[in-house]
Every structure is written in structure tokens, then in C-alpha cells.
Design an enzyme around this catalytic site. Structure first.
Site, PDB file in Angstrom:
ATOM      1  N   GLY A  55      21.783 -25.008 -37.771  1.00  0.00           N
ATOM      2  CA  GLY A  55      21.994 -25.719 -39.022  1.00  0.00           C
ATOM      3  C   GLY A  55      20.738 -26.428 -39.456  1.00  0.00           C
ATOM      4  O   GLY A  55      19.623 -26.081 -39.039  1.00  0.00           O
ATOM      5  N   CYS A  56      20.888 -27.434 -40.283  1.00  0.00           N
ATOM      6  CA  CYS A  56      19.746 -28.191 -40.798  1.00  0.00           C
ATOM      7  C   CYS A  56      18.885 -28.689 -39.648  1.00  0.00           C
ATOM      8  O   CYS A  56      19.363 -29.358 -38.733  1.00  0.00           O
ATOM      9  CB  CYS A  56      20.248 -29.365 -41.635  1.00  0.00           C
ATOM     10  SG  CYS A  56      18.935 -30.479 -42.162  1.00  0.00           S
TER      11      CYS A  56
END
Length: 211
Positions: A55-56
Site C-alpha cells: 500500500g502507500c
């Protein structure tokens, strides 16, 4: 605590973290990414590298750099075909890269398996091409390994999670070129004093998926 109550508490935390305004990732002007610079020196004189996509990269960086024995965590891009991708190219899904962190750690102070285990605790490895509110192949769950020992450690952890009932979607690949992300992505939470909006530690190795 039952799993229902535990997940309810995570929802509350996630709602609060969503105030971190992930749209700011689109706001800053994106200078081209650069090849990764030279690494710092470990206290023991040794250094090892690990590459993780979950993810981020802001959140993954935030949690992994807090581990004793970790020297540095840098946000960047890996897994695509284009050299020196920009954030716009990665976030648009055009380059094929995943948002990835490079972890530099002292193997005399912490093992690769310990770092990888924490990685699986701080992101949801069952999500496919997304992590929380962030959707797209650039947010896929992946580990890029530097050799057979790292692959064996990751395979072991994935099997433990599957034995605990988690449908792990994390893919494992040989590490390729790592492209350092733009300066405004580095140490984002340390600089802004905000909180991760899509990463919350979950003790998946002790908490069964059906608990």
C-alpha cells in the site's frame, strides 16, 4: 478480545487516520525519481536490505523505521518495466511499479524475518491491488527478495498466516531496480506529524482470521 470487537476498534482507528488527507500525495510537484543513493553504515559494520510493498509507502516506512536495528527506510518504486518512473506514472498504473520501501538494517541487531514479520502485521496481506482506501496495482502487496534466504523466510511467514486462516495475496519476486521516490515522499509522517491512514498493526501471527 473477540475478533468482532477487535475489528470494530480497527474501523474506528481507520476512520480517524483517514483525516491524514491522502490526496496530498497528488499535491506536490513530482520531480523525476532517481536511482537509490548509497546506504548508511550499520553499527556492526554490516548492512542488509529488504524491499516491501504494502500500500502507500508512507505508512510502511513509518512503522518499519521504528524497529530497533533498522537503520533507514526509504520510499520508492519497484516491480515495473520503466526506468526512473515519476510518481504520476506509478500512481496512474502506467509504469507497472508498486510503491515500495527499501529497508536497511543491521543483521546483528535484527533479523530479516523479524522485519518481514512486522511488514505482514502492519498491512493487510489479504487485499488484492489495494490497501484500505488506496486502490490500484501500485498498492499491491509484494515482497521483493534478494536471495534464497529471504525467500525462505517470507514463504515461512506466509505459510504461518495461511495456517492461521488468512487468504494471503502477497506475491514474492526477485528484487529488481529500486527507484527512489521524490523528496516530498520521504519520511512523510515524521515531517508532517500526521498519522498513517491505511496501516494499523494487527497481530496476525497470534490472532486467527476466524477468531
Amino acid at each position: 478480545m473477540t475478533r468482532r470487537l477487535f475489528l470494530a476498534s480497527l474501523v474506528a482507528v481507520g476512520a480517524a487516520c483517514s483525516g491524514a488527507d491522502p490526496s496530498q500525495k497528488q499535491a506536490a510537484p513530482p520531480p523525476p525519481s532517481q536511482p537509490a543513493p548509497a546506504q548508511p553504515v550499520a553499527r556492526s559494520g554490516q548492512i542488509e536490505l529488504g524491499y516491501f510493498a504494502g500500500g502507500c509507502f508512507w505508512g510502511v516506512e513509518h512503522f518499519l523505521e521504528a524497529m530497533p536495528g533498522v537503520i533507514a527506510v526509504e520510499s520508492g518504486y519497484m516491480g515495473g518495466a520503466k526506468d526512473s518512473p515519476s510518481y504520476e506514472e506509478v500512481s496512474g498504473g502506467d509504469s507497472g511499479h508498486a510503491e515500495t520501501v527499501r529497508v536497511s538494517f543491521d543483521p546483528q541487531a535484527i533479523t530479516y524475518e523479524a522485519v518481514a514479520r512486522r511488514f505482514f502485521e502492519i498491512h493487510d496481506p489479504t487485499e488484492v491491488d489495494r490497501q484500505g482506501p488506496d486502490i490500484g496495482t501500485q498498492y499491491r502487496s509484494a515482497v521483493f527478495v534478494t536471495g534464497p534466504a529471504q525467500r525462505a523466510a517470507v514463504d515461512k511467514l506466509i505459510q504461518q498466516l495461511r495456517d492461521n486462516g488468512y487468504a494471503v495475496a502477497t506475491t514474492v519476486h526477485d528484487a529488481g531496480s529500486f527507484w527512489l521516490a521524490e523528496d516530498y515522499h520521504q519520511n512523510y509522517y515524521a515531517r508532517t506529524h500526521k498519522q498513517p491512514y491505511c496501516h494499523t498493526p494487527v497481530p496476525r501471527f497470534t490472532l486467527r482470521a476466524d477468531a
